[in-house]
Motif scaffolding. Structure first.
Motif, PDB file in Angstrom:
ATOM      1  N   LEU A 306       0.835  -1.207   0.000  1.00 24.37           N
ATOM      2  CA  LEU A 306       0.000   0.000   0.000  1.00 24.37           C
ATOM      3  C   LEU A 306       0.869   1.256   0.000  1.00 24.37           C
ATOM      4  CD1 LEU A 306      -2.894  -0.967   2.452  1.00 24.37           C
ATOM      5  CD2 LEU A 306      -3.125  -0.416   0.017  1.00 24.37           C
ATOM      6  N   GLU A 307       1.960   1.225   0.756  1.00 23.84           N
ATOM      7  CA  GLU A 307       2.860   2.376   0.799  1.00 23.84           C
ATOM      8  C   GLU A 307       3.441   2.638  -0.590  1.00 23.84           C
ATOM      9  OE1 GLU A 307       4.895   5.603   2.325  1.00 23.84           O
ATOM     10  OE2 GLU A 307       3.284   4.404   3.206  1.00 23.84           O
ATOM     11  N   THR A 308       3.816   1.556  -1.308  1.00 27.90           N
ATOM     12  CA  THR A 308       4.334   1.702  -2.676  1.00 27.90           C
ATOM     13  C   THR A 308       3.282   2.326  -3.591  1.00 27.90           C
ATOM     14  OG1 THR A 308       5.788  -0.217  -2.433  1.00 27.90           O
ATOM     15  CG2 THR A 308       5.214   0.442  -4.679  1.00 27.90           C
ATOM     16  N   ILE A 309       2.052   1.839  -3.475  1.00 28.51           N
ATOM     17  CA  ILE A 309       0.962   2.347  -4.318  1.00 28.51           C
ATOM     18  C   ILE A 309       0.693   3.817  -4.008  1.00 28.51           C
ATOM     19  CG2 ILE A 309      -1.517   2.157  -4.798  1.00 28.51           C
ATOM     20  CD1 ILE A 309      -1.207  -0.885  -4.385  1.00 28.51           C
ATOM     21  N   TYR A 310       0.661   4.184  -2.723  1.00 28.15           N
ATOM     22  CA  TYR A 310       0.377   5.569  -2.341  1.00 28.15           C
ATOM     23  C   TYR A 310       1.467   6.512  -2.857  1.00 28.15           C
ATOM     24  CZ  TYR A 310      -3.127   3.563   0.797  1.00 28.15           C
ATOM     25  OH  TYR A 310      -4.194   2.890   1.314  1.00 28.15           O
ATOM     26  N   LYS A 311       2.728   6.053  -2.805  1.00 29.07           N
ATOM     27  CA  LYS A 311       3.822   6.882  -3.319  1.00 29.07           C
ATOM     28  C   LYS A 311       3.676   7.114  -4.819  1.00 29.07           C
ATOM     29  CE  LYS A 311       7.359   5.760   0.150  1.00 29.07           C
ATOM     30  NZ  LYS A 311       8.649   5.049   0.387  1.00 29.07           N
ATOM     31  N   LEU A 312       3.315   6.061  -5.547  1.00 30.08           N
ATOM     32  CA  LEU A 312       3.123   6.195  -6.998  1.00 30.08           C
ATOM     33  C   LEU A 312       1.947   7.113  -7.316  1.00 30.08           C
ATOM     34  CD1 LEU A 312       3.723   2.509  -8.179  1.00 30.08           C
ATOM     35  CD2 LEU A 312       5.234   4.479  -8.480  1.00 30.08           C
ATOM     36  N   LYS A 313       0.883   7.009  -6.528  1.00 33.23           N
ATOM     37  CA  LYS A 313      -0.268   7.896  -6.723  1.00 33.23           C
ATOM     38  C   LYS A 313       0.129   9.349  -6.497  1.00 33.23           C
ATOM     39  CE  LYS A 313      -4.172   4.910  -5.435  1.00 33.23           C
ATOM     40  NZ  LYS A 313      -5.288   4.759  -4.483  1.00 33.23           N
ATOM     41  N   LYS A 314       0.894   9.569  -5.429  1.00 31.29           N
ATOM     42  CA  LYS A 314       1.307  10.932  -5.085  1.00 31.29           C
ATOM     43  C   LYS A 314       2.167  11.542  -6.180  1.00 31.29           C
ATOM     44  CE  LYS A 314       3.167  13.544  -1.155  1.00 31.29           C
ATOM     45  NZ  LYS A 314       3.756  13.441   0.199  1.00 31.29           N
ATOM     46  N   LYS A 315       3.003  10.705  -6.834  1.00 28.75           N
ATOM     47  CA  LYS A 315       3.919  11.201  -7.865  1.00 28.75           C
ATOM     48  C   LYS A 315       3.251  11.311  -9.240  1.00 28.75           C
ATOM     49  CE  LYS A 315       8.169   9.635  -7.944  1.00 28.75           C
ATOM     50  NZ  LYS A 315       9.318   8.689  -7.920  1.00 28.75           N
ATOM     51  N   TYR A 316       2.348  10.381  -9.553  1.00 31.17           N
ATOM     52  CA  TYR A 316       1.898  10.272 -10.943  1.00 31.17           C
ATOM     53  C   TYR A 316       0.385  10.397 -11.121  1.00 31.17           C
ATOM     54  CZ  TYR A 316       6.625   8.422 -11.313  1.00 31.17           C
ATOM     55  OH  TYR A 316       7.983   8.260 -11.245  1.00 31.17           O
ATOM     56  N   SER A 317      -0.322  10.898 -10.104  1.00 32.17           N
ATOM     57  CA  SER A 317      -1.759  11.143 -10.268  1.00 32.17           C
ATOM     58  C   SER A 317      -2.118  12.401  -9.500  1.00 32.17           C
ATOM     59  CB  SER A 317      -2.572   9.943  -9.760  1.00 32.17           C
ATOM     60  OG  SER A 317      -2.553   9.875  -8.349  1.00 32.17           O
ATOM     61  N   SER A 318      -3.403  12.670  -9.438  1.00 34.32           N
ATOM     62  CA  SER A 318      -3.857  13.895  -8.780  1.00 34.32           C
ATOM     63  C   SER A 318      -3.779  13.818  -7.261  1.00 34.32           C
ATOM     64  CB  SER A 318      -5.294  14.208  -9.201  1.00 34.32           C
ATOM     65  OG  SER A 318      -6.154  13.128  -8.884  1.00 34.32           O
ATOM     66  N   GLY A 319      -3.512  12.618  -6.718  1.00 34.33           N
ATOM     67  CA  GLY A 319      -3.396  12.481  -5.262  1.00 34.33           C
ATOM     68  C   GLY A 319      -3.700  11.065  -4.832  1.00 34.33           C
ATOM     69  N   ILE A 320      -3.517  10.786  -3.554  1.00 36.99           N
ATOM     70  CA  ILE A 320      -3.684   9.418  -3.070  1.00 36.99           C
ATOM     71  C   ILE A 320      -5.148   8.971  -3.099  1.00 36.99           C
ATOM     72  CG2 ILE A 320      -1.627   9.505  -1.623  1.00 36.99           C
ATOM     73  CD1 ILE A 320      -3.434   9.905   0.794  1.00 36.99           C
ATOM     74  N   GLN A 321      -6.069   9.909  -3.237  1.00 38.24           N
ATOM     75  CA  GLN A 321      -7.476   9.538  -3.304  1.00 38.24           C
ATOM     76  C   GLN A 321      -7.872   9.058  -4.698  1.00 38.24           C
ATOM     77  OE1 GLN A 321      -9.286   9.335  -0.581  1.00 38.24           O
ATOM     78  NE2 GLN A 321      -7.543  10.115   0.565  1.00 38.24           N
ATOM     79  N   SER A 322      -7.039   9.300  -5.693  1.00 41.03           N
ATOM     80  CA  SER A 322      -7.346   8.879  -7.052  1.00 41.03           C
ATOM     81  C   SER A 322      -7.147   7.378  -7.205  1.00 41.03           C
ATOM     82  CB  SER A 322      -6.464   9.632  -8.054  1.00 41.03           C
ATOM     83  OG  SER A 322      -5.105   9.381  -7.783  1.00 41.03           O
ATOM     84  N   GLY A 323      -7.573   6.830  -8.340  1.00 39.20           N
ATOM     85  CA  GLY A 323      -7.472   5.400  -8.548  1.00 39.20           C
ATOM     86  C   GLY A 323      -6.158   4.995  -9.201  1.00 39.20           C
TER      87      GLY A 323
END
Length: 567
Positions: A306-323
């Protein structure tokens, strides 16, 4: 074509079902009866504005649905591209507004966004009058009308494709001309992002599944404790003291009692069913409890993942709430951009030659379109003025402003649709200059201009249903008769619906629908029903003189209906 409209709890309408026919249909009724409410419900269905004030007093939601036959290839293609089926070339639209303020829309059985609903509805209905969907108020629509009249819609589409090629090649050249070091940095950044995302091997919805699993693992002790308590309630300290034991005894006793009195058979069956159901539930809980295993290594893995996924979301999407889909989409976009940057080794001079040739071709095509537009605009203006003069606007002058876009480069002088900025102009009073139609025309004038436009465009326009409101504002006598004639003529090729107060327009209609306001208890209610034969004569008589009972009014109404073909 609009075939049916059903409205429930919308404004003053409690429940209305209307079957519409082809041809010319008039909606009539006393002022304030709710004619505009009925059209408003249709506007809402087609994606118009929503608000809780649209819900009938005392109700929780308003629902509007309509059945439309699909008359244009474009509408069928739109549905096909989105995987929405139509049955026998018909489709149902439905929209709901709830007292929470939320709206829901469907095309067929598929839920759609408001923007998609509006997009699709543009193939079905054109509404003109006091409502929002007044295409003449949108200057961007003026070019479309002129192009339809000039017969160059396909030419403009072909031009857009060529123009887009030019834009694409210019973008490649611009990238080639950019700083080489900057290009290399961009390639490194994109490569790193793609590799990082690919290495993670993300799966759609993986984050939500892992979050649910993490919650179960973290809550293991509480879950296990709850299951133990549930097991105790089901079985007690021995087989006879728990809920299952009690039910077993109860089942045995009631079975014996039902043998003594058949009236207890149904109760016996219900208790027996409850016993089996709860026994099954207790077994399932036991299996669930037995499956509960606290695995600290799995919990650690889940949390790290989950930590890996959240980091990728933070870097490459609009935020950790995105899919996760946003991260994967970023990777695909980066891949395309990387391919474009890496493939820029083609000969720069050859690309510049291609651009030069395309610029010359684009400008020549834009000039041809402009010449055709200017030629068609003159004839179009004359024909519209001729029709407007018969529709109560004798002094009206109509014009089309065709201005060349400013700039020296093709990219500045041309857009996706050519080199022209098109806007309709009008002068409604003698001696005044032509001014923008969208700024100075009243609702009634806009409707009559649209009536004139639809009359000259009816062969080329694919929209099957036209609705006119306020078309009779400020007119009467011979002018109203002329408006009726034009609407009748237009309805030979289109379904035409018109709200009117004038009998001289209504008598031309093939069908007439009356809107009437009454009182249901202490609440005002709008009723809608078709009028035919003698009832229609009475309605025309009321529209003529306000008297639907006098012999003079009835005779006059009958004569007009026979004269103008309404009966």
């Amino acid at each position: 074509m609009l075939e049916q409209l059903e409205v429930k709890n919308f404004a003053l309408i409690e429940s209305v079902h209307i079957d519409f026919k082809s041809g010319f249909t008039v909606l009539s009724g006393e002022t304030g009866a709710g004619k505009s409410i009925l059209i408003g419900s249709l506007v809402f269905l087609l994606g118009g504005k929503s608000g809780m004030e649209l819900i009938r007093s005392g109700c929780h939601e308003a629902v509007v649905s309509g059945i439309f036959s699909l008359d244009s290839i474009e509408s069928k293609q739109w549905l096909s591209e989105r995987g929405i089926e139509n049955e026998d070339d018909t489709v149902i639209l439905r929209r709901i507004i709830r007292d929470t303020g939320k709206t829901s829309s469907w095309i067929g059985s598929v839920p759609v966004t408001k923007s998609d609903l509006i997009d699709f509805a543009s193939f079905l209905v054109d509404i003109h009058g006091q409502h929002e969907q007044q295409s003449l108020m949108k200057i961007s629509e003026h070019r479309k009308y002129l192009d339809i009249y000039a017969g160059i819609t396909d030419d403009v589409k072909a031009f857009s494709e060529i123009y887009n090629q030019l834009v694409s090649k210019r973008r490649i050249l611009e990238n080639l001309n950019s700083n080489e070091a900057e290009r290399k940095n961009k390639i490194e950044m994109l490569t790193f992002a793609i590799n990082e995302i690919d290495a993670a091997k993300l799966k759609l919805n993986e984050d939500s599944e892992l979050e649910a699993e993490e919650n179960r693992l973290v809550s293991f002790e509480k879950l296990y404790s709850d299951c133990e308590e549930i097991r105790g309630l089901f079985y007690g300290s021995d087989d006879s003291s728990g809920l299952i034991g009690a039910l077993k005894r109860l089942n045995s006793i009631i079975s014996h009692a039902s043998e003594l009195d058949a009236n207890l058979s149904e109760l016996s069956s219900r208790i027996q069913a409850s016993f089996y159901e709860l026994s099954d539930v207790s077994d399932e809980f036991t299996k669930y409890e037995d499956s509960l295993i606290f695995d600290p290594e799995r919990l650690s893995y889940v949390q790290d993942r989950l930590e890996t996924i959240y980091k990728l979301k933070k870097k490459y999407s609009s935020g950790i709430q995105s899919g996760i889909s946003d991260v994967l989409s970023y990777a695909e976009t980066a891949r395309r951009e990387l391919e474009e940057l890496s493939g820029m080794m083609e000969d720069k001079s050859d690309l510049e030659k291609q651009i030069k040739l395309l610029e010359t071709h684009v400008y020549a095509c834009a000039k041809q379109l402009s010449v055709k537009r200017k030629s068609a605009s003159v004839i179009m203006s004359e024909k519209i003025e001729e029709i407007l003069s018969k529709l109560g606007m004798k002094n009206a002058k109509f014009g089309v402003s065709i201005a060349e876009k400013t700039g020296n480069e093709v990219s500045q002088k041309c857009s996706q649709f050519g080199m022209d900025d098109v806007e309709f102009l009008i002068s409604t009073n003698p001696g005044t200059h032509l001014l923008p139609l969208a700024r100075i025309a009243s609702g009634g004038e806009l409707s009559r201009v649209m009536l004139a436009l639809k009359t000259i465009l009816c062969d080329a326009d694919t929209v099957a249903t036209l609705i006119f409101d306020e078309v009779d504002t400020g007119v009467g006598g011979e002018i109203a008769v002329s408006i009726g004639e034009h609407l009748k003529k237009l309805s030979k090729k289109k379904q035409v619906l018109c709200i009117t107060h004038l009998a001289s327009i209504a008598v031309y209609a093939d069908n007439q629908i009356k809107i009437q306001k009454g009182v249901d208890g202490n609440t005002a209610a709008t009723n809608v029903f078709p009028v035919e034969n003698q009832e229609r004569i009475k309605e025309i008589a009321r529209m003529l003189s306000g008297d639907s009972t006098s012999s003079e009014s009835l005779e006059h109404a009958t004569a007009m209906l026979h004269k103008f073909g309404g009966m």
